[in-house]
Design a protein around this motif. Structure first.
Motif, short mmCIF file in Angstrom:
data_model
loop_
_atom_site.label_atom_id
_atom_site.label_comp_id
_atom_site.label_asym_id
_atom_site.label_seq_id
_atom_site.Cartn_x
_atom_site.Cartn_y
_atom_site.Cartn_z
N GLN A 1 0.97 -1.13 0.27
CA GLN A 1 0.15 -0.12 0.09
C GLN A 1 0.92 1.29 0.11
OE1 GLN A 1 -3.86 0.76 2.66
NE2 GLN A 1 -2.12 1.52 3.74
N LEU A 2 2.07 1.17 0.83
CA LEU A 2 2.68 2.39 0.76
C LEU A 2 3.49 2.92 -0.50
CD1 LEU A 2 4.60 1.93 4.15
CD2 LEU A 2 3.38 3.97 3.53
N VAL A 3 3.81 1.68 -1.28
CA VAL A 3 4.34 1.94 -2.53
C VAL A 3 3.45 2.40 -3.69
CG1 VAL A 3 5.65 0.72 -4.36
CG2 VAL A 3 6.37 0.19 -2.21
N LEU A 4 2.37 1.87 -3.54
CA LEU A 4 1.07 2.24 -4.29
C LEU A 4 0.64 3.68 -4.18
CD1 LEU A 4 -1.09 -0.77 -4.55
CD2 LEU A 4 0.20 -0.08 -6.24
N ILE A 5 0.78 3.96 -2.93
CA ILE A 5 0.57 5.31 -2.42
C ILE A 5 1.38 6.46 -3.08
CG2 ILE A 5 0.69 6.91 -0.54
CD1 ILE A 5 -0.65 4.68 1.21
N LEU A 6 2.49 6.14 -3.27
CA LEU A 6 3.67 6.92 -3.93
C LEU A 6 3.38 7.08 -5.39
CD1 LEU A 6 6.73 6.40 -1.54
CD2 LEU A 6 5.20 8.56 -1.87
N ILE A 7 3.17 5.73 -5.85
CA ILE A 7 3.26 5.77 -7.39
C ILE A 7 1.76 6.47 -8.05
CG2 ILE A 7 2.97 4.09 -9.31
CD1 ILE A 7 4.86 2.10 -7.68
N MET A 8 0.74 5.94 -7.60
CA MET A 8 -0.60 6.46 -8.01
C MET A 8 -0.91 7.71 -8.32
SD MET A 8 -2.17 3.68 -9.08
CE MET A 8 -3.82 4.45 -9.49
N PRO A 9 -0.36 8.76 -7.37
CA PRO A 9 -0.60 10.21 -7.50
C PRO A 9 0.17 10.54 -8.70
CG PRO A 9 -0.35 9.83 -5.32
CD PRO A 9 0.02 8.49 -5.96
N PHE A 10 1.27 10.14 -9.02
CA PHE A 10 2.04 10.68 -10.35
C PHE A 10 1.56 9.92 -11.61
CE2 PHE A 10 4.65 11.09 -6.38
CZ PHE A 10 4.76 12.45 -6.60
N PHE A 11 0.81 8.89 -11.22
CA PHE A 11 0.08 8.42 -12.63
C PHE A 11 -0.85 9.62 -12.93
CE2 PHE A 11 -3.48 6.22 -13.93
CZ PHE A 11 -3.47 5.77 -15.39
N TYR A 12 -1.66 9.83 -11.88
CA TYR A 12 -2.57 10.84 -12.44
C TYR A 12 -2.17 12.08 -12.62
CZ TYR A 12 -6.27 7.88 -10.15
OH TYR A 12 -7.26 6.70 -9.85
N LEU A 13 -1.09 12.51 -11.96
CA LEU A 13 -0.41 13.77 -12.30
C LEU A 13 -0.02 13.81 -13.86
CD1 LEU A 13 0.91 16.43 -11.67
CD2 LEU A 13 3.19 15.25 -11.35
N SER B 1 -2.29 28.82 -15.48
CA SER B 1 -0.80 29.15 -15.70
C SER B 1 0.22 28.17 -15.54
CB SER B 1 -0.45 30.30 -14.96
OG SER B 1 -0.79 30.22 -13.58
N ASP B 2 -0.04 27.42 -14.39
CA ASP B 2 1.02 26.28 -13.97
C ASP B 2 0.26 25.12 -13.70
OD1 ASP B 2 3.05 25.08 -13.07
OD2 ASP B 2 3.86 26.21 -11.38
N PRO B 3 -0.02 24.48 -14.82
CA PRO B 3 -0.88 22.97 -14.97
C PRO B 3 -0.27 22.01 -13.80
CG PRO B 3 -0.10 23.40 -17.09
CD PRO B 3 0.38 24.55 -16.32
N THR B 4 1.02 21.75 -13.74
CA THR B 4 1.73 20.64 -13.07
C THR B 4 1.63 21.12 -11.80
OG1 THR B 4 3.32 20.46 -15.01
CG2 THR B 4 3.78 19.67 -12.55
N ASN B 5 1.85 22.23 -11.15
CA ASN B 5 1.77 22.55 -9.66
C ASN B 5 0.23 22.63 -9.29
OD1 ASN B 5 4.32 22.53 -9.10
ND2 ASN B 5 4.70 24.63 -9.10
N TYR B 6 -0.60 22.93 -10.48
CA TYR B 6 -1.80 23.17 -10.11
C TYR B 6 -2.50 21.77 -9.78
CZ TYR B 6 -6.93 24.53 -10.82
OH TYR B 6 -8.35 24.58 -10.48
N VAL B 7 -2.13 20.86 -10.64
CA VAL B 7 -2.80 19.50 -10.54
C VAL B 7 -1.96 18.61 -9.37
CG1 VAL B 7 -2.64 17.12 -11.76
CG2 VAL B 7 -3.12 19.22 -13.06
N LEU B 8 -0.77 18.82 -9.03
CA LEU B 8 -0.09 18.16 -8.01
C LEU B 8 -0.56 18.71 -6.60
CD1 LEU B 8 2.12 16.29 -7.61
CD2 LEU B 8 3.85 18.09 -7.34
N SER B 9 -1.02 20.02 -6.61
CA SER B 9 -1.64 20.44 -5.20
C SER B 9 -3.07 19.81 -5.23
CB SER B 9 -1.52 22.04 -5.19
OG SER B 9 -2.30 22.38 -6.30
N SER C 1 -2.15 16.46 -16.11
CA SER C 1 -1.40 17.66 -16.74
C SER C 1 -1.87 17.86 -18.14
CB SER C 1 -0.22 17.06 -16.46
OG SER C 1 0.31 17.29 -15.17
N THR C 2 -2.23 16.54 -18.77
CA THR C 2 -2.35 16.90 -20.07
C THR C 2 -4.09 17.23 -20.18
OG1 THR C 2 -1.46 14.57 -20.21
CG2 THR C 2 -2.50 15.30 -22.24
N ILE C 3 -4.93 17.07 -19.46
CA ILE C 3 -6.22 17.64 -19.55
C ILE C 3 -6.12 18.77 -19.00
CG2 ILE C 3 -8.64 17.64 -18.49
CD1 ILE C 3 -8.00 14.47 -17.76
N PHE C 4 -5.34 19.34 -18.04
CA PHE C 4 -5.53 20.93 -17.62
C PHE C 4 -4.51 21.81 -18.36
CE2 PHE C 4 -7.17 18.72 -13.93
CZ PHE C 4 -7.82 19.79 -13.11
#
Lengths: 304, 278
Positions: free
Chosen positions: B21-33, B46-54, B37-40
């Motif tokens: 679970q710990l590993v998945l927790i770290l991987i999944m958000p970056f998959f979503y990022l 102005s800053d889609p990566t930071n916007y999406v990550l937050s 990021s493509t959608i946003f």
């Protein structure tokens, strides 16, 4: 001896259904008290109310001289409970489960380790201290629960059907541990069961059905009062046995060529057996049981 | 305090024990990022990566706090809660222990993603911003832990709980502007999003995280950090108060429900879903 539990006119209703109906009894300190009855008789409702899980509808329930309704925290600190269903944290080790219990019951931190070793030794689980609970067998889990319930040195230990679902050997072991506990530690044990033989170890039995106590006394007294001993004899000369029984004013029933004789005292049969012994091909003697007590009072077997 | 800390330690230990679970927790958000990021990029942000990550950080905090608090139903169904409730521990202590532990775990996860995010471009202009971000993670964690505990104690049947949980968390997750920008939602769904507490949590958290709390109103709207609900413009500051009120409400509700619930009537059918082994 003083009474550690006093229940007077206790009633518990769910809507219009009376689960427990005006029940009164007392439990002596340091004794084993058994609540016997079929499923749905009101045993668990009574034990759950005494353990502060449920609220009473009416009546007075006292433990260690304190009324349960007004002193829940005190009552909880002086009782240990082993529920009918498993209540261990299966995702943790045996030791972690026991430590959590110590924190909940505010056992002094300086004695926690010593206390854990002591209770695990009591139930022969010392070497399983670091094992995950979900790796243990049903009987071992039950023993962990018994060990856990003793960590805060309770005055009363409630055991709600503690051997349900266990195999006969494990059941016997569990009872050995319970009797040992009562003898060594003098803890009052309040148990419920629907297994007749398990209630035999108790000092007092309350037989319950449909929310009412229908008999209350020492198992031996109840059996003497409500049951008769039974002998089943097969003979190669049944006519002769028939005459002998009639001579001794003993009535009998016949079932598959077997004489079934019920007597208050088995010694009455001794003379007949010794006189007729060469003709007897088969004989079985059965003492009255608590199931017979239940059958006699209610007209049905306890498991029905 | 001893009971609260024991409960916290137990829940944290259970969480850390699940390495997958710990590993998945770290991987999944970056998959979503990567996906989001493509959608946003198709919006005016102005800053889609930071916007999406937050947004992802706060949605992880939300989901974790809700799930861990709601895992109380596992303890009820497994019977363990009965052992807790028959002890001298007060129910309010159990409520605090459960809410605090899920908040701690949720914040820990948020911080982990924040740290990894720093390696892929997440930047803060002030050293105080990360601290403020962590404080707001704790705040959002507390709010949704209280909400999760309320859900768990309100639904006494484990099967019903699973259905309710999906029915509640899915719209909250997808209609808050984190996965799909609010401006891209159909009108009807936009109105539903305004009823979603997570919309306000995400709006406030993003503005704080992107250090844009003091931007003029028109820039906040164009960066989708403020939004219009009818004639009213919801600024991040208003969002903060909305989520604060929501949190107080559910803190009270969860405490009242938990202290009154009759655990002897719990449906003890085992749940197939194990919150710690997803």
């Amino acid at each position: 001896m003083n009474n550690i539990i006093t229940v007077k006119n206790f009633t518990k209703t769910y809507g219009t259904f009376k689960a427990v109906d005006n029940v009164s009894f007392e439990v002596e300190s340091g004794s084993i008290f058994a609540f016997l009855g079929p499923n749905g008789a009101g045993k668990s409702t009574t034990i759950n109310t005494l353990c502060t899980i449920l609220d009473k509808t009416s009546g007075t329930l006292m433990i260690d001289g304190k009324e349960i309704g007004q002193n829940k925290d005190y009552i909880r600190s002086v009782i240990g409970v082993v529920f009918q269903e498993q209540t261990l944290d299966v995702k943790m080790t045996v030791e972690e489960n026991l430590k959590m219990h110590c924190h909940f019951y505010r056992v002094a931190k300086s004695v926690i380790n010593e206390r854990i070793d002591f209770v695990l030794h009591l139930v022969d689980l010392t070497k399983w201290k670091k094992a995950m609970v979900n790796s243990l067998s049903g009987g071992m889990k039950r023993r962990v629960e018994i060990a856990r319930s003793l960590l805060h040195l309770p005055k009363v230990l409630f055991l709600d059907e503690p051997t349900t679902g266990l195999d006969p050997q494990t059941r016997a072991n569990i009872w050995d541990y319970i009797v040992k506990l009562q003898k060594e530690k003098g803890i009052t044990i309040f148990l419920t069961t629907h297994y007749m033989d398990e209630a035999e170890i108790s000092d007092k039995v309350a037989v319950m059905d449909y929310g009412k106590i229908i008999a209350f006394d020492h198992p031996a007294v109840l059996k003497k009062q409500y049951t008769r001993d039974k002998a089943m004899i097969s003979s190669i000369v049944p006519e002769q046995l028939n005459d002998l029984l009639l001579q001794h004013d003993l009535t009998y029933a016949k079932e598959n060529n077997r004489f079934i004789i019920e007597v208050n005292d088995l010694s009455k049969l001794t003379a007949i057996i010794s006189e007729h012994q060469l003709s007897i091909t088969d004989m079985e003697v059965r003492k009255g049981t608590l199931n017979d007590v239940f059958l006699e009072i209610t007209g049905k077997n306890i498991r029905e | 305090m001893r009971i609260i800390s024991a409960l916290c330690m137990r829940n944290i230990r259970l969480f850390l024990r699940n390495r997958v679970q710990l590993v998945l927790i770290l991987i999944m958000p970056f998959f979503y990022l990567y996906l989001l990021s493509t959608i946003f990029k198709s919006t005016d942000i102005s800053d889609p990566t930071n916007y999406v990550l937050s947004g992802i950080i706060i949605i992880v905090v939300f989901q974790t706090s809700l799930n861990i608090a709601a895992s109380t139903i596992d303890d009820m169904v497994s019977g363990y809660m009965k052992e807790v409730l028959v002890s001298p521990a007060k129910r309010i202590q159990i409520v605090i222990g459960q809410i605090l532990s899920s908040t701690i775990i949720a914040t820990f996860q948020g911080i982990l993603i924040m740290i990894v995010g720093c390696f892929i471009g997440l930047r803060y202009g002030s050293i105080f911003t990360p601290l403020a971000v962590i404080v707001s993670m704790i705040f959002v964690g507390l709010v949704f832990s209280a909400f999760g505990l309320f859900l768990a104690t309100s639904v006494k049947n484990s099967q019903t709980f699973q259905i309710t949980s999906v029915a509640v968390t899915t719209p909250i997750t997808f209609l808050c502007g984190v996965y799909v920008p609010l401006s891209l939602l159909p009108n009807g769904l936009q109105y539903i999003a305004f009823l979603n507490p997570m919309t306000y949590a995400a709006s406030f958290f993003r503005a704080l995280s992107l250090e844009k709390l003091s931007l003029p109103l028109n820039e906040l709207i164009s960066d989708q950090l403020a939004f219009k609900a009818g004639n009213l413009i919801i600024t991040p500051q208003i969002s903060f108060f909305v989520i604060l009120l929501f949190g107080i409400l559910f803190l009270i509700l969860s405490t009242v429900t938990f202290t009154r619930v009759d655990f002897s009537k719990m449906n003890r059918t085992q749940m197939s879903k194990d919150i710690y082994n997803q």
